[in-house]
Design a protein around this motif. Structure first.
Motif, PDB file in Angstrom:
ATOM      1  N   ILE A  75      -1.391  -4.943  15.155  1.00 29.42           N
ATOM      2  CA  ILE A  75      -0.611  -3.746  14.829  1.00 29.42           C
ATOM      3  C   ILE A  75      -1.562  -2.640  14.411  1.00 29.42           C
ATOM      4  O   ILE A  75      -2.444  -2.832  13.565  1.00 29.42           O
ATOM      5  CB  ILE A  75       0.407  -4.039  13.716  1.00 29.42           C
ATOM      6  CG1 ILE A  75       1.473  -5.025  14.228  1.00 29.42           C
ATOM      7  CG2 ILE A  75       1.066  -2.749  13.226  1.00 29.42           C
ATOM      8  CD1 ILE A  75       2.507  -5.410  13.195  1.00 29.42           C
ATOM      9  N   ALA A  76      -1.386  -1.476  15.031  1.00 28.93           N
ATOM     10  CA  ALA A  76      -2.143  -0.276  14.669  1.00 28.93           C
ATOM     11  C   ALA A  76      -1.217   0.616  13.847  1.00 28.93           C
ATOM     12  O   ALA A  76      -0.310   1.247  14.391  1.00 28.93           O
ATOM     13  CB  ALA A  76      -2.633   0.445  15.920  1.00 28.93           C
ATOM     14  N   ASP A  77      -1.424   0.609  12.535  1.00 27.57           N
ATOM     15  CA  ASP A  77      -0.563   1.374  11.629  1.00 27.57           C
ATOM     16  C   ASP A  77      -1.116   2.796  11.462  1.00 27.57           C
ATOM     17  O   ASP A  77      -2.296   2.964  11.139  1.00 27.57           O
ATOM     18  CB  ASP A  77      -0.510   0.683  10.267  1.00 27.57           C
ATOM     19  CG  ASP A  77       0.899   0.312   9.859  1.00 27.57           C
ATOM     20  OD1 ASP A  77       1.816   0.532  10.661  1.00 27.57           O
ATOM     21  OD2 ASP A  77       1.080  -0.190   8.741  1.00 27.57           O
ATOM     22  N   THR A  94      -8.088   5.668  21.045  1.00 26.48           N
ATOM     23  CA  THR A  94      -6.866   5.003  21.490  1.00 26.48           C
ATOM     24  C   THR A  94      -6.322   5.704  22.728  1.00 26.48           C
ATOM     25  O   THR A  94      -6.591   6.880  22.963  1.00 26.48           O
ATOM     26  CB  THR A  94      -5.784   5.021  20.395  1.00 26.48           C
ATOM     27  OG1 THR A  94      -5.253   6.342  20.255  1.00 26.48           O
ATOM     28  CG2 THR A  94      -6.350   4.559  19.056  1.00 26.48           C
ATOM     29  N   VAL A  95      -5.564   4.952  23.506  1.00 21.69           N
ATOM     30  CA  VAL A  95      -4.875   5.534  24.652  1.00 21.69           C
ATOM     31  C   VAL A  95      -3.569   4.782  24.824  1.00 21.69           C
ATOM     32  O   VAL A  95      -3.502   3.559  24.599  1.00 21.69           O
ATOM     33  CB  VAL A  95      -5.741   5.448  25.945  1.00 21.69           C
ATOM     34  CG1 VAL A  95      -6.023   4.006  26.335  1.00 21.69           C
ATOM     35  CG2 VAL A  95      -5.088   6.195  27.097  1.00 21.69           C
ATOM     36  N   ASP A  96      -2.528   5.497  25.172  1.00 23.20           N
ATOM     37  CA  ASP A  96      -1.227   4.867  25.376  1.00 23.20           C
ATOM     38  C   ASP A  96      -1.268   4.019  26.642  1.00 23.20           C
ATOM     39  O   ASP A  96      -1.738   4.467  27.689  1.00 23.20           O
ATOM     40  CB  ASP A  96      -0.143   5.938  25.498  1.00 23.20           C
ATOM     41  CG  ASP A  96       1.254   5.353  25.442  1.00 23.20           C
ATOM     42  OD1 ASP A  96       1.673   4.762  26.456  1.00 23.20           O
ATOM     43  OD2 ASP A  96       1.913   5.483  24.403  1.00 23.20           O
ATOM     44  N   GLN A  97      -0.780   2.793  26.534  1.00 24.91           N
ATOM     45  CA  GLN A  97      -0.817   1.896  27.686  1.00 24.91           C
ATOM     46  C   GLN A  97      -0.094   2.493  28.890  1.00 24.91           C
ATOM     47  O   GLN A  97      -0.536   2.339  30.035  1.00 24.91           O
ATOM     48  CB  GLN A  97      -0.176   0.548  27.327  1.00 24.91           C
ATOM     49  CG  GLN A  97      -0.098  -0.420  28.505  1.00 24.91           C
ATOM     50  CD  GLN A  97       0.388  -1.794  28.093  1.00 24.91           C
ATOM     51  OE1 GLN A  97      -0.390  -2.628  27.660  1.00 24.91           O
ATOM     52  NE2 GLN A  97       1.688  -2.026  28.209  1.00 24.91           N
ATOM     53  N   THR A  98       0.991   3.196  28.651  1.00 24.27           N
ATOM     54  CA  THR A  98       1.751   3.789  29.755  1.00 24.27           C
ATOM     55  C   THR A  98       0.919   4.803  30.525  1.00 24.27           C
ATOM     56  O   THR A  98       0.987   4.875  31.761  1.00 24.27           O
ATOM     57  CB  THR A  98       3.033   4.461  29.222  1.00 24.27           C
ATOM     58  OG1 THR A  98       3.799   3.498  28.501  1.00 24.27           O
ATOM     59  CG2 THR A  98       3.868   5.003  30.371  1.00 24.27           C
ATOM     60  N   PRO A 134       9.328  -0.242  20.719  1.00 28.43           N
ATOM     61  CA  PRO A 134       7.937  -0.698  20.768  1.00 28.43           C
ATOM     62  C   PRO A 134       7.084   0.195  21.670  1.00 28.43           C
ATOM     63  O   PRO A 134       7.535   0.675  22.708  1.00 28.43           O
ATOM     64  CB  PRO A 134       8.052  -2.113  21.356  1.00 28.43           C
ATOM     65  CG  PRO A 134       9.454  -2.530  21.100  1.00 28.43           C
ATOM     66  CD  PRO A 134      10.267  -1.273  21.172  1.00 28.43           C
ATOM     67  N   ALA A 135       5.845   0.423  21.233  1.00 32.30           N
ATOM     68  CA  ALA A 135       4.880   1.198  22.023  1.00 32.30           C
ATOM     69  C   ALA A 135       3.535   0.495  21.929  1.00 32.30           C
ATOM     70  O   ALA A 135       3.106   0.100  20.838  1.00 32.30           O
ATOM     71  CB  ALA A 135       4.773   2.619  21.511  1.00 32.30           C
ATOM     72  N   VAL A 136       2.880   0.333  23.085  1.00 30.59           N
ATOM     73  CA  VAL A 136       1.608  -0.399  23.134  1.00 30.59           C
ATOM     74  C   VAL A 136       0.464   0.579  23.316  1.00 30.59           C
ATOM     75  O   VAL A 136       0.517   1.473  24.169  1.00 30.59           O
ATOM     76  CB  VAL A 136       1.604  -1.440  24.273  1.00 30.59           C
ATOM     77  CG1 VAL A 136       0.247  -2.145  24.346  1.00 30.59           C
ATOM     78  CG2 VAL A 136       2.719  -2.461  24.061  1.00 30.59           C
ATOM     79  N   LEU A 137      -0.573   0.399  22.509  1.00 26.42           N
ATOM     80  CA  LEU A 137      -1.796   1.174  22.626  1.00 26.42           C
ATOM     81  C   LEU A 137      -2.921   0.280  23.124  1.00 26.42           C
ATOM     82  O   LEU A 137      -2.931  -0.928  22.850  1.00 26.42           O
ATOM     83  CB  LEU A 137      -2.212   1.738  21.266  1.00 26.42           C
ATOM     84  CG  LEU A 137      -1.250   2.669  20.547  1.00 26.42           C
ATOM     85  CD1 LEU A 137      -1.774   2.969  19.143  1.00 26.42           C
ATOM     86  CD2 LEU A 137      -1.058   3.955  21.334  1.00 26.42           C
TER      87      LEU A 137
END
Length: 393
Positions: free
Chosen positions: A118-120, A205-209, A161-164
């Motif tokens: 988890i990236a808080d 960081t970068v958004d997986q999408t 949910p969002a994945v980085l």
């Protein structure tokens, strides 16, 4: 030129092959193997030119991984996984590339992307905590790409949910030794890494999408076709190339060993039409796997180069074929291994290592056929994919 990498791998091939057993015994790549891979330049194939890379066509990358895997499956696997990371790094904030390659363009990056942490959010970035298995090649990597769920500020996943994809230095992600005890691909050293409350700057960081759909690069001014290809097409490419290369290596060993073999019946194998039939069919199947894999990624590249937007059906067809390539090649290897005689399973016979490595490679999630085939059938019918299914397409 990128083709020089394959030439160097072929020249170093006997050395790679001679080190394969040591890698298996160590449970990681030997220092010498990593040194030879750096000398060949295989990890820099997809790296930007301004940082000493080739920015090569993905076809060249696939062919180099196959070439290396023919000599040592573990080395080929690490090349296929670690070699994709420079491609993703090129799509991020330029400060990240400077952090990683500013002093040494031969720095390697491991992964995994599974969102096991988890990236808080905090001021200026995130704090990251989690444990990730399967960090291939980690002993020789100074950074790690990790998948993480964006947090809610209280240590829980945000909703929805969002994945980085996040990049952390080795100092923040120590390797947990003795976590890679397997029957194949032993030399990949795909161990666990752990992060405990490490600060992560936003720019790392970068958004997986954004990576998944090839839109991350344009945000930072990269217009090269290579860096706009979808993650779900590029990441599987290296892994499947390794599996096909392993099968090519197994075929070569089989043919070399059968040339002068005499069966228990007293018949020379070269006169046994059944064994030779199986070898010929296996060779055709493995070659078909190679050609279809390369054709798929080349087709996507050509469309993007021509300014044609990729459809989800385009992507799902390439994923379908990529999965099938791996299964077809390993099935062919099974057929010849079963006809290689009683000496094939001996520990001192590298053929059995090819067989084990190929099957373990087939177990990777990107080779699981269910979702890939299901999704392709839906898109071929003109139907929408459920959001959860799109992640792997």
């Amino acid at each position: 030129m990128a083709h020089e990498v394959v030439e160097r791998i072929e020249k170093l091939g006997p050395e790679f092959a001679a080190l394969a057993q040591e890698n298996e015994t160590l449970g990681r790549l030997s220092d010498k193997t990593a040194e030879l891979m750096r000398a060949a330049g295989v990890i820099r194939l997809l790296q930007p030119e301004e940082y000493g890379g080739y920015a090569a066509h993905p076809r060249d990358f696939a062919e180099a991984v196959m070439a290396l895997a023919r000599y040592d499956g573990a080395a080929g696997w690490v090349a296929g996984v670690v070699g994709v990371h420079p491609w993703e790094l090129a799509q991020m904030d330029p400060r990240v590339a400077q952090d990683v390659w500013g002093e040494n363009p031969d720095i390697w990056i491991a992964s995994p992307y599974m969102p096991s942490g988890i990236a808080d959010p905090v001021a200026g970035g995130y704090t990251l905590t989690g444990r990730w298995p399967f960090s291939s090649g980690s002993d020789h990597c100074d950074w790690n790409f990790l998948g993480a769920l964006r947090g809610d500020g209280k240590g829980k996943p945000a909703q929805p949910p969002a994945v980085l994809h996040v990049l952390v230095p080795r100092s923040d992600a120590p390797i947990i030794q003795d976590t890679w005890d397997v029957i194949g691909l032993c030399g990949t050293g795909s161990k666990d890494v752990v992060v405990e409350n490490a600060f992560l700057p936003e720019y790392r960081t970068v958004d997986q999408t954004d990576v998944q759909f090839g839109t991350a690069a344009t945000r930072f001014g990269r217009t090269e076709t290579l860096y706009q290809l979808p993650f779900t097409s590029m990441f599987p490419l290296g892994i499947t190339s390794a599996v096909i290369g392993i099968c090519e290596g197994g075929l070569a060993l089989h043919l070399a060993q059968q040339r002068d073999r005499v069966a228990v019946t007293g018949v020379q194998v070269k006169d046994d039409p059944y064994v030779l039939f199986a070898a010929g069919e296996a060779a055709a199947e493995i070659q078909a796997s190679r050609m279809q894999l390369i054709d798929g990624i080349s087709g996507l590249y050509d469309k993007m180069e021509a300014g044609v937007e990729l459809t989800i059906e385009d992507r799902s067809m390439v994923r379908r074929n990529q999965v099938r390539c791996a299964w077809r090649a390993v099935a062919a290897l099974d057929q010849i291994f079963a006809r290689s005689g009683g000496n094939a399973p001996r520990r001192n016979n590298p053929l059995q290592r090819c067989w084990r490595d190929a099957h373990v490679g087939l177990a990777h999630m990107i080779h699981v056929p269910g979702v890939a085939y299901h999704a392709n059938s839906l898109t071929a019918m003109g139907l929408d994919l459920p959001p959860a299914m799109q992640v792997l397409i």
